[in-house]
Scaffold this active site. Structure first.
Site, PDB file in Angstrom:
ATOM      1  N   PHE A 177       2.781  -2.980   0.743  1.00 55.45           N
ATOM      2  CA  PHE A 177       3.234  -1.818   1.530  1.00 55.45           C
ATOM      3  C   PHE A 177       2.282  -0.636   1.391  1.00 55.45           C
ATOM      4  O   PHE A 177       2.683   0.503   1.351  1.00 55.45           O
ATOM      5  CB  PHE A 177       4.674  -1.432   1.139  1.00 55.45           C
ATOM      6  CG  PHE A 177       5.617  -2.598   1.221  1.00 55.45           C
ATOM      7  CD1 PHE A 177       5.920  -3.164   2.448  1.00 55.45           C
ATOM      8  CD2 PHE A 177       6.161  -3.160   0.071  1.00 55.45           C
ATOM      9  CE1 PHE A 177       6.763  -4.271   2.520  1.00 55.45           C
ATOM     10  CE2 PHE A 177       7.007  -4.259   0.152  1.00 55.45           C
ATOM     11  CZ  PHE A 177       7.307  -4.819   1.385  1.00 55.45           C
ATOM     12  N   ARG A 178       1.009  -0.955   1.279  1.00 58.80           N
ATOM     13  CA  ARG A 178      -0.070   0.051   1.198  1.00 58.80           C
ATOM     14  C   ARG A 178       0.018   0.923  -0.052  1.00 58.80           C
ATOM     15  O   ARG A 178      -0.523   2.018  -0.097  1.00 58.80           O
ATOM     16  CB  ARG A 178      -0.111   0.919   2.461  1.00 58.80           C
ATOM     17  CG  ARG A 178      -0.107   0.067   3.711  1.00 58.80           C
ATOM     18  CD  ARG A 178      -0.842   0.687   4.879  1.00 58.80           C
ATOM     19  NE  ARG A 178      -0.887  -0.268   6.002  1.00 58.80           N
ATOM     20  CZ  ARG A 178      -1.875  -1.117   6.236  1.00 58.80           C
ATOM     21  NH1 ARG A 178      -2.943  -1.130   5.457  1.00 58.80           N
ATOM     22  NH2 ARG A 178      -1.842  -1.946   7.237  1.00 58.80           N
ATOM     23  N   LEU A 179       0.726   0.432  -1.052  1.00 60.79           N
ATOM     24  CA  LEU A 179       0.734   1.150  -2.335  1.00 60.79           C
ATOM     25  C   LEU A 179      -0.397   0.581  -3.185  1.00 60.79           C
ATOM     26  O   LEU A 179      -0.191  -0.173  -4.130  1.00 60.79           O
ATOM     27  CB  LEU A 179       2.105   1.008  -3.001  1.00 60.79           C
ATOM     28  CG  LEU A 179       3.247   1.593  -2.151  1.00 60.79           C
ATOM     29  CD1 LEU A 179       4.587   1.436  -2.847  1.00 60.79           C
ATOM     30  CD2 LEU A 179       2.992   3.072  -1.839  1.00 60.79           C
TER      31      LEU A 179
END
Ligand SMILES: Cc1cc2nc3c(=O)[nH]c(=O)nc-3n(C[C@H](O)[C@H](O)[C@H](O)COP(=O)(O)O)c2cc1C
Length: 201
Positions: A177-179
């Protein structure tokens, strides 16, 4: 510390970079050492192109090119450069910024000797970044120089290595999740100790 573990573990970013390159050699279908090399011209206009980073050394990254090319003018004009390598198959990138200077003649000679003969002739034949009237002219030059230089051409003076000595190296790895995970290593000079921080993604 910054909870660095797994692929980010280590106290020397050059060692980590070499480890990541080895991972990429096993995973990337082609040119795992290909980097987008950024420079800036005398008007501050940025430029970027791909080169192969042939040396992941203990204090510098090394690539080879034509010293009369556009990139060489820009690299020598500014004395600084940056590159990024994106390993799609690993979902990782490395970003490097620092100062740049020509490699020694001995280092460039050694690398040149290890290249295929056709590439060595090509280094003589190409007036990299200049306007070329036709493909035929390039072929003629290759043929002419092959006959003239024989099987052991010396390194042309206009071709050799550059060493990029980083002030900054950033390691990035994709997270869910783009973390993503990012660690930026910096130091104030080639002999100074490194410090490392985690960055927001
Ligand atoms: C995969 C790949 C690898 C390349 N490797 C090099 C290289 O190691 N050295 C080089 O001078 N050009 C290399 N090139 C060509 C450069 O991208 C560029 O076209 C050329 O160096 C001229 O750039 P300049 O006009 O900005 O100097 C490579 C291109 C690609 C796509």
């Amino acid at each position: 510390m910054n909870e660095r573990s797994g692929i980010f573990e280590g106290s020397d970013p050059f060692v980590i970079a070499r480890r990541w390159l080895e991972d990429a050699r096993a995973a990337e279908p082609s040119d795992p050492d290909a980097a987008a090399l950024a420079s800036v011209d005398e008007n501050g206009m940025p430029n970027v192109r791909v080169v192969l980073i042939r040396g992941f050394e203990d204090d510098a990254f090394v690539f080879y090119t034509n010293y009369r090319s556009a990139k060489s003018q820009e690299l020598e004009g500014a004395g600084k450069a940056a590159f990024v390598i994106h390993w799609k198959s690993l979902a990782r990138q490395i970003r490097v910024r620092g100062t740049v200077a020509r490699a020694s003649a001995a280092q460039s000679d050694a690398y040149f000797r290890g290249r295929p003969l056709e590439s060595r002739i090509g280094a003589w034949a190409s007036q990299q970044s200049r306007v070329l009237e036709s493909r035929a002219l390039l072929a003629e030059e290759v043929e002419r120089l092959s006959a003239e230089l024989g099987s052991e051409p010396p390194r042309p003076e206009h071709w050799g290595g550059f060493r990029l000595t980083p002030a900054e190296i950033e390691f990035w790895s994709a997270g869910e999740f783009r973390l993503h995970d990012r660690f930026r290593w910096t130091r104030s000079g080639p002999q100074a100790p490194w410090s490392v921080v985690r960055l927001w993604p």
